[in-house]
Design a protein around this motif. Sequence first.
Motif, PDB file in Angstrom:
ATOM      1  N   SER B  85      11.075  32.519   5.114  1.00 60.68           N
ATOM      2  CA  SER B  85      10.296  31.703   6.226  1.00 60.68           C
ATOM      3  C   SER B  85      11.047  31.468   7.459  1.00 60.68           C
ATOM      4  CB  SER B  85       9.791  30.109   5.448  1.00 60.68           C
ATOM      5  OG  SER B  85      10.934  29.323   5.049  1.00 60.68           O
ATOM      6  N   LYS B  86      12.410  31.243   7.355  1.00 60.54           N
ATOM      7  CA  LYS B  86      13.204  31.128   8.454  1.00 60.54           C
ATOM      8  C   LYS B  86      13.599  32.345   9.318  1.00 60.54           C
ATOM      9  CE  LYS B  86      14.515  26.374   8.445  1.00 60.54           C
ATOM     10  NZ  LYS B  86      15.244  25.383   8.992  1.00 60.54           N
ATOM     11  N   GLN B  87      13.280  33.429   8.958  1.00 64.53           N
ATOM     12  CA  GLN B  87      13.671  34.742   9.199  1.00 64.53           C
ATOM     13  C   GLN B  87      12.625  35.201  10.264  1.00 64.53           C
ATOM     14  OE1 GLN B  87      15.422  37.427   6.617  1.00 64.53           O
ATOM     15  NE2 GLN B  87      15.436  36.405   4.950  1.00 64.53           N
ATOM     16  N   GLU B  88      13.143  36.051  11.130  1.00 65.89           N
ATOM     17  CA  GLU B  88      12.658  36.607  12.196  1.00 65.89           C
ATOM     18  C   GLU B  88      12.523  38.028  12.217  1.00 65.89           C
ATOM     19  OE1 GLU B  88       9.842  35.765  14.447  1.00 65.89           O
ATOM     20  OE2 GLU B  88      11.075  34.059  14.428  1.00 65.89           O
ATOM     21  N   LEU B  89      11.754  38.793  11.644  1.00 65.58           N
ATOM     22  CA  LEU B  89      11.907  40.391  11.449  1.00 65.58           C
ATOM     23  C   LEU B  89      11.690  41.163  12.689  1.00 65.58           C
ATOM     24  CD1 LEU B  89      10.798  40.760   7.912  1.00 65.58           C
ATOM     25  CD2 LEU B  89      13.080  40.137   8.701  1.00 65.58           C
ATOM     26  N   VAL B  90      12.457  41.528  13.557  1.00 61.62           N
ATOM     27  CA  VAL B  90      12.574  42.333  14.716  1.00 61.62           C
ATOM     28  C   VAL B  90      13.138  43.787  14.222  1.00 61.62           C
ATOM     29  CG1 VAL B  90      13.264  42.954  17.148  1.00 61.62           C
ATOM     30  CG2 VAL B  90      12.525  40.447  16.348  1.00 61.62           C
ATOM     31  N   VAL B  91      14.243  43.843  14.089  1.00 61.06           N
ATOM     32  CA  VAL B  91      14.825  44.967  13.839  1.00 61.06           C
ATOM     33  C   VAL B  91      14.262  45.656  12.289  1.00 61.06           C
ATOM     34  CG1 VAL B  91      17.072  45.996  13.252  1.00 61.06           C
ATOM     35  CG2 VAL B  91      16.973  44.529  14.869  1.00 61.06           C
ATOM     36  N   MET B  92      14.257  44.508  11.586  1.00 62.65           N
ATOM     37  CA  MET B  92      13.747  44.979  10.150  1.00 62.65           C
ATOM     38  C   MET B  92      12.449  44.975   9.927  1.00 62.65           C
ATOM     39  SD  MET B  92      16.573  43.707   7.685  1.00 62.65           S
ATOM     40  CE  MET B  92      16.595  41.953   7.606  1.00 62.65           C
ATOM     41  N   ARG B  93      11.517  45.035  11.052  1.00 65.73           N
ATOM     42  CA  ARG B  93      10.072  44.693  10.868  1.00 65.73           C
ATOM     43  C   ARG B  93       9.426  45.816   9.995  1.00 65.73           C
ATOM     44  NH1 ARG B  93       6.767  47.702  14.928  1.00 65.73           N
ATOM     45  NH2 ARG B  93       8.265  49.598  15.343  1.00 65.73           N
ATOM     46  N   ASN B  94       9.893  47.151   9.765  1.00 61.94           N
ATOM     47  CA  ASN B  94       9.314  48.118   9.253  1.00 61.94           C
ATOM     48  C   ASN B  94       9.723  48.288   7.684  1.00 61.94           C
ATOM     49  OD1 ASN B  94       7.593  49.131  11.036  1.00 61.94           O
ATOM     50  ND2 ASN B  94       9.175  50.348  11.959  1.00 61.94           N
ATOM     51  N   ARG B  95      10.735  47.458   7.194  1.00 56.75           N
ATOM     52  CA  ARG B  95      11.313  47.565   6.048  1.00 56.75           C
ATOM     53  C   ARG B  95      10.282  47.301   4.969  1.00 56.75           C
ATOM     54  NH1 ARG B  95      16.663  45.140   4.684  1.00 56.75           N
ATOM     55  NH2 ARG B  95      16.448  46.312   2.852  1.00 56.75           N
ATOM     56  N   GLY B  96      10.010  48.212   4.210  1.00 59.03           N
ATOM     57  CA  GLY B  96       9.162  47.805   2.856  1.00 59.03           C
ATOM     58  C   GLY B  96       7.791  47.973   3.382  1.00 59.03           C
ATOM     59  N   HIS B  97       7.496  48.392   4.505  1.00 53.55           N
ATOM     60  CA  HIS B  97       6.347  48.654   4.893  1.00 53.55           C
ATOM     61  C   HIS B  97       5.954  49.946   5.462  1.00 53.55           C
ATOM     62  CE1 HIS B  97       4.853  44.289   5.761  1.00 53.55           C
ATOM     63  NE2 HIS B  97       6.088  44.075   6.112  1.00 53.55           N
ATOM     64  N   ILE B  98       6.914  50.581   5.471  1.00 56.66           N
ATOM     65  CA  ILE B  98       6.797  52.128   5.759  1.00 56.66           C
ATOM     66  C   ILE B  98       7.305  53.086   4.862  1.00 56.66           C
ATOM     67  CG2 ILE B  98       6.033  51.627   8.207  1.00 56.66           C
ATOM     68  CD1 ILE B  98       8.681  53.190   8.994  1.00 56.66           C
ATOM     69  N   ASP B  99       7.011  54.205   4.521  1.00 51.76           N
ATOM     70  CA  ASP B  99       7.914  55.133   3.797  1.00 51.76           C
ATOM     71  C   ASP B  99       8.855  55.888   4.863  1.00 51.76           C
ATOM     72  OD1 ASP B  99       8.581  57.348   2.582  1.00 51.76           O
ATOM     73  OD2 ASP B  99       6.958  57.978   1.749  1.00 51.76           O
ATOM     74  N   ALA B 100      10.068  55.621   4.626  1.00 49.99           N
ATOM     75  CA  ALA B 100      11.019  56.305   5.575  1.00 49.99           C
ATOM     76  C   ALA B 100      10.958  57.772   5.664  1.00 49.99           C
ATOM     77  CB  ALA B 100      12.373  55.758   5.307  1.00 49.99           C
ATOM     78  N   GLU B 101      10.475  58.469   4.529  1.00 51.73           N
ATOM     79  CA  GLU B 101      10.546  59.732   4.766  1.00 51.73           C
ATOM     80  C   GLU B 101       9.159  60.399   5.584  1.00 51.73           C
ATOM     81  OE1 GLU B 101      12.730  62.035   1.529  1.00 51.73           O
ATOM     82  OE2 GLU B 101      11.555  60.157   0.784  1.00 51.73           O
ATOM     83  N   ASN B 102       8.340  59.573   5.846  1.00 48.54           N
ATOM     84  CA  ASN B 102       7.261  59.959   6.491  1.00 48.54           C
ATOM     85  C   ASN B 102       6.967  59.628   7.565  1.00 48.54           C
ATOM     86  OD1 ASN B 102       4.477  60.448   7.007  1.00 48.54           O
ATOM     87  ND2 ASN B 102       3.774  59.681   5.056  1.00 48.54           N
ATOM     88  N   ILE B 103       7.007  60.567   8.656  1.00 50.44           N
ATOM     89  CA  ILE B 103       7.056  59.904  10.216  1.00 50.44           C
ATOM     90  C   ILE B 103       5.917  59.631  10.639  1.00 50.44           C
ATOM     91  CG2 ILE B 103       6.629  62.629  11.068  1.00 50.44           C
ATOM     92  CD1 ILE B 103       8.359  62.074  13.263  1.00 50.44           C
ATOM     93  N   GLU B 104       4.730  60.075   9.979  1.00 47.78           N
ATOM     94  CA  GLU B 104       3.312  59.427  10.300  1.00 47.78           C
ATOM     95  C   GLU B 104       3.352  57.927  10.126  1.00 47.78           C
ATOM     96  OE1 GLU B 104       1.092  61.730  11.257  1.00 47.78           O
ATOM     97  OE2 GLU B 104       2.086  63.781  10.438  1.00 47.78           O
ATOM     98  N   GLU B 105       3.913  57.398   9.183  1.00 49.08           N
ATOM     99  CA  GLU B 105       3.936  55.846   8.855  1.00 49.08           C
ATOM    100  C   GLU B 105       4.584  55.313  10.008  1.00 49.08           C
ATOM    101  OE1 GLU B 105       4.510  54.511   5.153  1.00 49.08           O
ATOM    102  OE2 GLU B 105       3.325  56.057   4.132  1.00 49.08           O
ATOM    103  N   TYR B 106       5.730  55.761  10.346  1.00 46.30           N
ATOM    104  CA  TYR B 106       6.629  55.122  11.693  1.00 46.30           C
ATOM    105  C   TYR B 106       5.362  55.029  12.832  1.00 46.30           C
ATOM    106  CZ  TYR B 106      10.205  54.350  15.148  1.00 46.30           C
ATOM    107  OH  TYR B 106      10.676  53.662  16.275  1.00 46.30           O
ATOM    108  N   ILE B 107       4.937  56.417  13.108  1.00 44.52           N
ATOM    109  CA  ILE B 107       4.373  56.445  14.368  1.00 44.52           C
ATOM    110  C   ILE B 107       3.003  55.508  14.198  1.00 44.52           C
ATOM    111  CG2 ILE B 107       2.711  57.904  15.689  1.00 44.52           C
ATOM    112  CD1 ILE B 107       4.600  60.232  14.584  1.00 44.52           C
ATOM    113  N   ALA B 108       2.352  55.391  13.176  1.00 45.39           N
ATOM    114  CA  ALA B 108       1.246  54.421  13.157  1.00 45.39           C
ATOM    115  C   ALA B 108       1.736  52.862  13.451  1.00 45.39           C
ATOM    116  CB  ALA B 108       0.641  54.507  11.521  1.00 45.39           C
ATOM    117  N   HIS B 109       3.000  52.717  12.869  1.00 46.15           N
ATOM    118  CA  HIS B 109       3.436  51.402  13.412  1.00 46.15           C
ATOM    119  C   HIS B 109       3.959  51.285  14.791  1.00 46.15           C
ATOM    120  CE1 HIS B 109       3.091  50.776   9.141  1.00 46.15           C
ATOM    121  NE2 HIS B 109       3.454  49.580   9.249  1.00 46.15           N
ATOM    122  N   ASP B 110       3.369  52.028  15.827  1.00 44.44           N
ATOM    123  CA  ASP B 110       3.737  52.232  17.106  1.00 44.44           C
ATOM    124  C   ASP B 110       5.146  52.820  17.439  1.00 44.44           C
ATOM    125  OD1 ASP B 110       1.522  50.516  17.867  1.00 44.44           O
ATOM    126  OD2 ASP B 110       2.450  48.679  17.657  1.00 44.44           O
ATOM    127  N   GLY B 111       5.383  53.664  16.267  1.00 48.29           N
ATOM    128  CA  GLY B 111       6.599  54.572  16.717  1.00 48.29           C
ATOM    129  C   GLY B 111       6.768  55.377  17.629  1.00 48.29           C
TER     130      GLY B 111
END
Lengths: 173, 567
Positions: B85-111
């Motif tokens: 609750s006290k954390q602020e995810l900026v750098v780690m915003r994508n952790r666990g939300h995207i499949d790192a091996e799939n570029i489409e998912e990064y792009i879908a998250h404004d990558g």
Amino acid sequence: MNKDLKKIFTEEQLQKTDAIIEQHKEIKGSLLIVLEKIQDVCGYLPLSLQRYIAGKMMLPPSQVYGVVTFYSYFSTTPKGKNVVKVCTGTACYMKGSGQILKKTREYLGIKEGEVTPDGEYSVEEVLCPGVCGLAPLVIIGEEAFGLVDPDKPEDIFKQYKENFHDRSGSDKN
Amino acid sequence: MKALYQLSLADKVELVETDCLISCQEGPSIMLLPSGRVAQVNPGHNFTAWLIANIAALYHSPHRPSISLRGDAEIPPIEQMGFFSKQELVVMRNRGHIDAENIEEYIAHDGYMALYKVLTALEPEDVIKEIKSSGLRGRGGAGFPTGLKWEETRGYKTNPKYVICNGDEGDPGAFMDRSLMESDPHAIIEGMAICGYAIGAPQGYIYVRAEYPLAVKMLQTAIDNAVKKNLLGRNIMKSGFNFNIGIYPGAGAFVCGESTALMFSIEGKRGMPRIKPPRSAEAGLWEKPTCLNNVETFANIPQIIRRGADWFKSFGTPESTGTKVFSMSGAVRNVGLVEVPMGITVRSLIFDIGGGIKGNAKFKAVQLGGPSGGCLTEEHLDIPITFDSLQNVGSMMGSGGVVVMDDTNCMVDVARFFTQFSVDESCGKCVPCRTGLSVILSILEKIIMGNGVPEDLHELETLALHIQKTSHCGLGQAAPNPVLSTLRYFRHEYEAHIYDKRCPALVCTDLIHFEINADNCKKCGLCAKVCPAGAISWQKKEMPVIDKIICTKCKSCIRACKFEAIY
Ligand SMILES: Cc1cc2nc3c(=O)[nH]c(=O)nc-3n(C[C@H](O)[C@H](O)[C@H](O)COP(=O)(O)O)c2cc1C
Ligand code: FES
């Protein structure tokens, strides 16, 4: 010189070594990568092999020796078939990895830099592979064991052997 | 996955392998999206039933406030868990939300939006201006302003120039960079490409340490995919800008994290730092202008460009903007990675987010900044974490390792451990670091073995100050920090070792008597039961006796005794 090497390494290992050198010879600054790849093939880099590499890459042997001894990744002595790596990073040290190291060596009956007589195990220290949440950590071969009991590190060998046998068994099926 | 098929949900639910969800002490975990609930799974235990209970429930009514698991335990959404609750995810915003091996998912998250913006709408100077105005400072330790570094590198006209990403992460006990490289490699690649555009460099290198094979693999996959999509390579997005990235695996040397040493290492040489100037911005890799930044620094770049410098400045303090990822380990309850806004207090980090000290032990010290950072005590808990405030109390931000120690850790032993580390990793080029540190180490060892004399403390202090002043690179200059800070804040422990020949935390084996304190002993016999050597004899209602000839000093009895009766 080549004859000496043939005594230590197999024909296949030496062929791969030559291929690696051939592939990188022309690339500026590739010595480190060449050495890493050759060590992966041959297991370790004894002096005779270092000399051989230096000759083929047209570098002074002292430069190769200098690089090999600088980086902890390289080893000039043979390792066991299963390398046991005990993490001595900060988090693991605080949780007793010093004792694990000592007890593991006692359990296997070897000292620093030695290999068990059957060639199966050798023990080395490793600096934090970055899973400090599971400290203290021991890696045997490719298997990582977290939260190891500093009083009984030998337990993980039992686990490892079981898993290991399981796997070679399932390969056959 | 098998379970999903059994439920015939396989086409509706996607199973994604994710990197650590940063609450390792609970692992293994599964996070359910879109609700963001994290649940702990016991691998062997009726996994199908678990999935039926959870995924099915979730799928059929996504808005249910909570799902029951393991006897109706309520699982709150991830943002509300105390740890998060006290954390602020900026750098780690994508952790666990995207499949790192799939570029489409990064792009879908404004990558790669930031790269697109840069290539189509901004001049290199505008990019540098934006980064400068964001106040971003290097996350690799020194906190050098990133925008200034880029501007300086751009200023030199020699070509070609290079961009290097420092993924050496040598601090033992730190793993934020590993996690970023594995869970969001495209953010780093995008940041590097933007840097390449800003300084005018066509080539980048990522130097990753040898201990991180998975990071190398993830980065390589990411680079290959980016090249396929023309997000790297020649004429990126038809803008005329070329940029390639190569991965360079390190070979295990802490000092190679230092920028000049790292460049020598890429050149295939021994990684020994050289004298500056010339700075790397003028003559770095292959003596060409080079801009070197840390993994986390690069991972911040795309979001600064996309959301603007003002958004970034809304986190942190005026001098230290943004967020910082810390890896917490040691005696805290919640170990793992946390990302917090700069300026948070040490106390909040350890007690609110870290959940306090594990077990019933007491907080003793916290070590920030890796092996060369200093130890802080109880009285420092309320200082805010910024680059400058930590420096003022003899510690440093470092790369973000936080090791918490409780009263079972001996501070003299801790100082010895870190000094040993620095001795091992010293490149041997300059005398103060090579010889001076060895002398410090031998004095500490002498004290630990019980042979310390009062003059040792003064000797340690003078020597440490000399090494700090006269060493050639950052390694030697910072290496005495642990000794100096423990001497300053825990002098009484040194004195107990020297004058009383006693180790208060019962760590230094040579100073433990292995005798029983009759006042504390409750005659329970636990020590005799756990002794692996059979050196303790005990009869009911009698005090145990330790046979010192058989005793191997393994300390099992000390750990087992609940009454601190063995000393
Ligand atoms: C001995 C030593 C070790 C270092 N290790 C690292 C490291 O592991 N990772 C890192 O990013 N920076 C490390 N640094 C800092 C780098 O020299 C450099 O300042 C930093 O990578 C610059 O990037 P930044 O401006 O983004 O922080 C180390 C410095 C010294 C002196
Ligand atoms: S310190 Fe052992 S894994 Fe990090």
